[in-house]
Motif scaffolding. Sequence first.
Motif, mmCIF file in Angstrom:
data_model
loop_
_atom_site.group_PDB
_atom_site.id
_atom_site.type_symbol
_atom_site.label_atom_id
_atom_site.label_comp_id
_atom_site.label_asym_id
_atom_site.label_seq_id
_atom_site.Cartn_x
_atom_site.Cartn_y
_atom_site.Cartn_z
ATOM 1 N N VAL A 267 35.371 -6.305 27.949
ATOM 2 C CA VAL A 267 35.059 -6.062 29.126
ATOM 3 C C VAL A 267 34.480 -6.399 29.934
ATOM 4 O O VAL A 267 34.716 -7.417 31.462
ATOM 5 C CB VAL A 267 34.619 -4.482 29.360
ATOM 6 N N ALA A 268 33.006 -6.837 29.959
ATOM 7 C CA ALA A 268 32.261 -8.134 30.603
ATOM 8 C C ALA A 268 32.753 -8.829 30.777
ATOM 9 O O ALA A 268 32.112 -9.638 31.789
ATOM 10 C CB ALA A 268 31.195 -8.288 29.746
ATOM 11 N N LEU A 269 33.789 -9.513 30.146
ATOM 12 C CA LEU A 269 34.255 -11.274 29.787
ATOM 13 C C LEU A 269 35.342 -10.900 31.191
ATOM 14 O O LEU A 269 35.509 -12.112 32.432
ATOM 15 C CB LEU A 269 34.685 -11.625 28.883
ATOM 16 N N ILE A 270 36.138 -10.489 31.225
ATOM 17 C CA ILE A 270 36.785 -9.798 32.138
ATOM 18 C C ILE A 270 36.710 -9.843 33.201
ATOM 19 O O ILE A 270 37.410 -9.958 34.166
ATOM 20 C CB ILE A 270 37.895 -8.625 31.766
ATOM 21 N N VAL A 271 36.081 -9.049 33.842
ATOM 22 C CA VAL A 271 35.071 -8.759 35.160
ATOM 23 C C VAL A 271 34.642 -10.279 35.901
ATOM 24 O O VAL A 271 34.016 -10.699 36.810
ATOM 25 C CB VAL A 271 34.010 -7.217 35.079
#
Length: 104
Positions: free
Chosen positions: A38-42
């Motif tokens: 999730v952090a990488l996508i954001v």
Amino acid sequence: MENDFIEMMEPTPKLHSKKCKLISFTIRIFLQFFIYIVALIVWLLFDYFIAIATLLLSFIIMGIIRSKIRNSVIPSKQREYQYSDQGIADWFTSKELCFEDNKE
């Protein structure tokens, strides 16, 4: 003198079918790596400041999800022990999703 006995710890259930093992593996991967994905996508979509905030928020949310899953399936006498994500996934899969016969 009272006779106080400490109950033995139940072993983590063993999963026998491939379907149950795959479900347990998927839950384990979700519990371990979802916050980073999730952090990488954001980070890719927005900014790294927002990604860091998302990482912290998703860490808190995954901790809540992990504790809810853990407390719903592990017997109450064994909640004082530490369980890895694999153990939580095995318990959840065995108790809630796969009702196979665990005679081991």
